[in-house]
Design a protein around this motif. Sequence first.
Motif, PDB file in Angstrom:
ATOM      1  N   LEU A 144       0.488  -0.901   0.162  1.00 39.56           N
ATOM      2  CA  LEU A 144      -0.032  -0.279  -0.076  1.00 39.56           C
ATOM      3  C   LEU A 144       1.136   1.122  -0.396  1.00 39.56           C
ATOM      4  CD1 LEU A 144      -2.525  -0.728   2.838  1.00 39.56           C
ATOM      5  CD2 LEU A 144      -2.752  -0.596   0.140  1.00 39.56           C
ATOM      6  N   ARG A 145       0.877   2.681  -0.892  1.00 40.38           N
ATOM      7  CA  ARG A 145       1.017   3.660  -1.109  1.00 40.38           C
ATOM      8  C   ARG A 145       0.380   4.210   0.191  1.00 40.38           C
ATOM      9  NH1 ARG A 145       5.015   4.376  -5.375  1.00 40.38           N
ATOM     10  NH2 ARG A 145       5.666   6.528  -4.562  1.00 40.38           N
ATOM     11  N   TYR A 146       1.788   4.965   0.977  1.00 42.36           N
ATOM     12  CA  TYR A 146       0.547   6.683   0.929  1.00 42.36           C
ATOM     13  C   TYR A 146       1.241   7.799   0.180  1.00 42.36           C
ATOM     14  CZ  TYR A 146      -1.656   3.323   4.202  1.00 42.36           C
ATOM     15  OH  TYR A 146      -2.781   1.913   4.281  1.00 42.36           O
ATOM     16  N   GLY A 147       0.815   8.323  -0.735  1.00 41.58           N
ATOM     17  CA  GLY A 147       1.992   9.158  -1.376  1.00 41.58           C
ATOM     18  C   GLY A 147       3.035   9.231  -2.144  1.00 41.58           C
ATOM     19  N   GLU A 148       3.510   9.736  -1.495  1.00 36.59           N
ATOM     20  CA  GLU A 148       4.987   9.566  -2.253  1.00 36.59           C
ATOM     21  C   GLU A 148       6.198   8.437  -1.619  1.00 36.59           C
ATOM     22  OE1 GLU A 148       6.482  10.351  -5.901  1.00 36.59           O
ATOM     23  OE2 GLU A 148       4.535   9.803  -6.199  1.00 36.59           O
ATOM     24  N   ASP A 149       6.023   9.184  -0.947  1.00 39.52           N
ATOM     25  CA  ASP A 149       7.603   8.717   0.436  1.00 39.52           C
ATOM     26  C   ASP A 149       6.677   7.494   1.673  1.00 39.52           C
ATOM     27  OD1 ASP A 149       8.907  10.995  -0.624  1.00 39.52           O
ATOM     28  OD2 ASP A 149       8.216  11.990   0.516  1.00 39.52           O
ATOM     29  N   VAL A 150       5.820   6.771   1.713  1.00 37.30           N
ATOM     30  CA  VAL A 150       5.096   5.660   2.499  1.00 37.30           C
ATOM     31  C   VAL A 150       5.049   5.166   1.861  1.00 37.30           C
ATOM     32  CG1 VAL A 150       4.203   5.664   4.959  1.00 37.30           C
ATOM     33  CG2 VAL A 150       5.454   7.834   4.571  1.00 37.30           C
ATOM     34  N   ALA A 151       5.245   3.947   2.821  1.00 39.88           N
ATOM     35  CA  ALA A 151       4.368   2.588   1.984  1.00 39.88           C
ATOM     36  C   ALA A 151       4.528   1.731   2.799  1.00 39.88           C
ATOM     37  CB  ALA A 151       5.103   1.636   0.329  1.00 39.88           C
ATOM     38  N   VAL A 152       2.931   0.525   3.086  1.00 40.30           N
ATOM     39  CA  VAL A 152       3.156  -0.525   4.420  1.00 40.30           C
ATOM     40  C   VAL A 152       3.252  -1.784   3.463  1.00 40.30           C
ATOM     41  CG1 VAL A 152       1.348  -1.641   6.250  1.00 40.30           C
ATOM     42  CG2 VAL A 152       1.963   0.961   5.647  1.00 40.30           C
ATOM     43  N   LEU A 153       4.151  -2.479   3.575  1.00 41.17           N
ATOM     44  CA  LEU A 153       4.249  -3.870   3.273  1.00 41.17           C
ATOM     45  C   LEU A 153       3.867  -5.100   3.935  1.00 41.17           C
ATOM     46  CD1 LEU A 153       6.589  -1.958   1.626  1.00 41.17           C
ATOM     47  CD2 LEU A 153       7.257  -3.919   1.118  1.00 41.17           C
ATOM     48  N   THR A 154       3.552  -5.826   3.521  1.00 42.69           N
ATOM     49  CA  THR A 154       2.481  -6.601   4.486  1.00 42.69           C
ATOM     50  C   THR A 154       3.871  -7.954   3.847  1.00 42.69           C
ATOM     51  OG1 THR A 154       0.646  -5.846   4.799  1.00 42.69           O
ATOM     52  CG2 THR A 154       0.373  -8.480   5.273  1.00 42.69           C
ATOM     53  N   LEU A 155       3.893  -8.794   4.812  1.00 41.52           N
ATOM     54  CA  LEU A 155       5.353  -9.926   4.530  1.00 41.52           C
ATOM     55  C   LEU A 155       4.258 -10.858   4.982  1.00 41.52           C
ATOM     56  CD1 LEU A 155       8.761  -8.616   4.864  1.00 41.52           C
ATOM     57  CD2 LEU A 155       6.636  -8.068   2.755  1.00 41.52           C
ATOM     58  N   ARG A 156       4.747 -12.340   4.196  1.00 31.59           N
ATOM     59  CA  ARG A 156       4.068 -13.202   4.643  1.00 31.59           C
ATOM     60  C   ARG A 156       5.031 -14.680   4.358  1.00 31.59           C
ATOM     61  NH1 ARG A 156      -0.171 -15.716   1.531  1.00 31.59           N
ATOM     62  NH2 ARG A 156      -1.720 -15.230   3.283  1.00 31.59           N
ATOM     63  N   PRO A 157       5.779 -14.370   5.790  1.00 33.22           N
ATOM     64  CA  PRO A 157       7.331 -15.411   5.952  1.00 33.22           C
ATOM     65  C   PRO A 157       6.657 -16.673   5.994  1.00 33.22           C
ATOM     66  CG  PRO A 157       6.322 -13.937   7.940  1.00 33.22           C
ATOM     67  CD  PRO A 157       5.804 -13.975   7.620  1.00 33.22           C
ATOM     68  N   HIS A 158       8.117 -17.470   5.366  1.00 35.13           N
ATOM     69  CA  HIS A 158       7.665 -19.080   4.823  1.00 35.13           C
ATOM     70  C   HIS A 158       7.541 -19.656   6.209  1.00 35.13           C
ATOM     71  CE1 HIS A 158      11.983 -19.052   5.554  1.00 35.13           C
ATOM     72  NE2 HIS A 158      12.548 -19.993   4.728  1.00 35.13           N
ATOM     73  N   LEU A 159       8.179 -18.646   7.214  1.00 30.51           N
ATOM     74  CA  LEU A 159       8.284 -20.469   8.570  1.00 30.51           C
ATOM     75  C   LEU A 159       7.687 -19.231   9.799  1.00 30.51           C
ATOM     76  CD1 LEU A 159      11.212 -21.564   8.821  1.00 30.51           C
ATOM     77  CD2 LEU A 159       9.341 -23.294   8.435  1.00 30.51           C
ATOM     78  N   PRO A 160       7.336 -19.638  10.430  1.00 28.57           N
ATOM     79  CA  PRO A 160       6.597 -18.486  11.618  1.00 28.57           C
ATOM     80  C   PRO A 160       8.020 -18.150  12.109  1.00 28.57           C
ATOM     81  CG  PRO A 160       5.723 -20.958  12.683  1.00 28.57           C
ATOM     82  CD  PRO A 160       7.006 -21.199  10.419  1.00 28.57           C
ATOM     83  N   PHE A 161       7.608 -16.593  11.549  1.00 29.15           N
ATOM     84  CA  PHE A 161       7.990 -15.494  12.780  1.00 29.15           C
ATOM     85  C   PHE A 161       8.289 -14.962  13.772  1.00 29.15           C
ATOM     86  CE2 PHE A 161       9.582 -11.351  12.428  1.00 29.15           C
ATOM     87  CZ  PHE A 161      11.106 -11.132  12.348  1.00 29.15           C
ATOM     88  N   PRO A 162       8.562 -15.255  14.689  1.00 26.50           N
ATOM     89  CA  PRO A 162       8.339 -14.954  16.392  1.00 26.50           C
ATOM     90  C   PRO A 162       8.849 -13.442  16.814  1.00 26.50           C
ATOM     91  CG  PRO A 162      10.089 -16.100  16.604  1.00 26.50           C
ATOM     92  CD  PRO A 162      10.468 -16.312  14.970  1.00 26.50           C
ATOM     93  N   HIS A 163       7.982 -12.319  17.063  1.00 28.30           N
ATOM     94  CA  HIS A 163       7.717 -11.068  17.474  1.00 28.30           C
ATOM     95  C   HIS A 163       7.257 -10.774  18.332  1.00 28.30           C
ATOM     96  CE1 HIS A 163       4.672  -9.495  14.624  1.00 28.30           C
ATOM     97  NE2 HIS A 163       4.574 -10.848  14.450  1.00 28.30           N
TER      98      HIS A 163
END
Length: 398
Positions: A144-163
């Motif tokens: 998703l782009r928010y204007g020229e300068d910002v994007a939000v990328l949604t990623l799906r890690p191939h293995l569980p990603f603890p955070h």
Amino acid sequence: MKSSFAVVERRAEQAVKFFYSHLFWHNPDIRELFPASPEDMERQRDRLFAALTHVVSRIDDDSLGPYLRDLGRDHRKFLVGPEHYAVVGSSLLAALAETSGAAWTPRVEKTWAEAYQVVADAMLAGAAASEDPPWWDAEVVRHLRYGEDVAVLTLRPHLPFPHLPGQYAGVSSDRVPRTWRTYSLGNAPRADGTVDLHVSRIQGGRLSPALVAETRPGEVLRMGAAGGRLTFRRTDRPVSLIAAGTGWAPVRAILEYLVEHPPDQDVRLFVVARDGAHLYDRPLIDTYAASCRWLGVTYITPAPGQHRNQATDRLATALSHRGLWPDQDVYLSGPAPFIGETAHVLEELGARPDRLFHDRVPAVGTGNGPGGRPLGFGEWFLHRPAPHWHDPAARTPE
Ligand code: HEM
């Protein structure tokens, strides 16, 4: 050791050049592990060498243990193997010997060699003990782009990603090989395992323009293990969350957590942006504000037509109105100079330093080193810069 380090610090540039020349001359294959671009290499010179000297010269510091364990685990994503540690150690000692002059005695050499070995052993042990993969491949499922300068990328890690809510992760793309940058994760852990990266395009940067403007769903990025200390500590104290720019991402993750686990005490959110268009998550924040009795929100932007520096003054005024700072836990997130400046204001207002939470290690490219160079990791500890977060001249390539 300390006196030889003091000499090296004064001649750091020379020592760093010698170190890399020595390392690459004697081990040409190792060059392949480092970023290809001269600018990135220049930055890396600061990071690796400054961290090496910083860490080795503070070998008695208790907090180093966990840090080195994670650093060793994380070096696997750079394709660093056990065989590389000895040769890096030899080049470090050669550079120190060359630069220290008369301060380099057999005793000093022995002390540095032993200290380096302790560091290398701790990192190697961290790498060996880790059950995490060296990195996570993660598919971009939304961009998703928010204007020229910002994007939000949604990623799906191939293995569980603890955070944990509030943490960040290293990210790399084949579009810019061997170049890793750190981005905050903008969500609390989700059932489907996806994570959001909030990326702000840095002018002249390498990875962020590719992530904001070129990366498309279906592409696979690499992620390193999540890290960082800006995680929520539940206490019975009121909370203030203060976010600037894409520093909003970890605060958003903490808020998501709080919405699921409502606090007893009040929470005040300050969102600082250079203008209204950069308040890209405002609809979500307004929804939270309307539905959560414990949450109050203050948006800070410069008045129309005013320079963005004015936001800093407005934030200081808004913070002074909140009051009762000694009783609160405060979570701060944004460009490193913004954090420094705001922490200073808060301490003047009575906030307790042990209740101010932020990540001390700046995301790459948010700081400014001497002479306008990007700030290296070790350099950050050695020479904290004066904060100028609103000065456009102080924005450096990531
Ligand atoms: C033994 C002590 C060492 C210390 C204290 C150290 C420290 C660091 C630090 C702090 C960073 C930046 C981390 C980041 O951005 O996430 C880094 C990056 C890196 N280090 Fe090390 N390191 C050590 C050993 C090594 C060795 C043995 C190698 C093998 C050649 C190596 C290769 C690299 C590479 C390739 C990068 C990433 C370059 C980049 O992203 O620009 N390091 N190191």
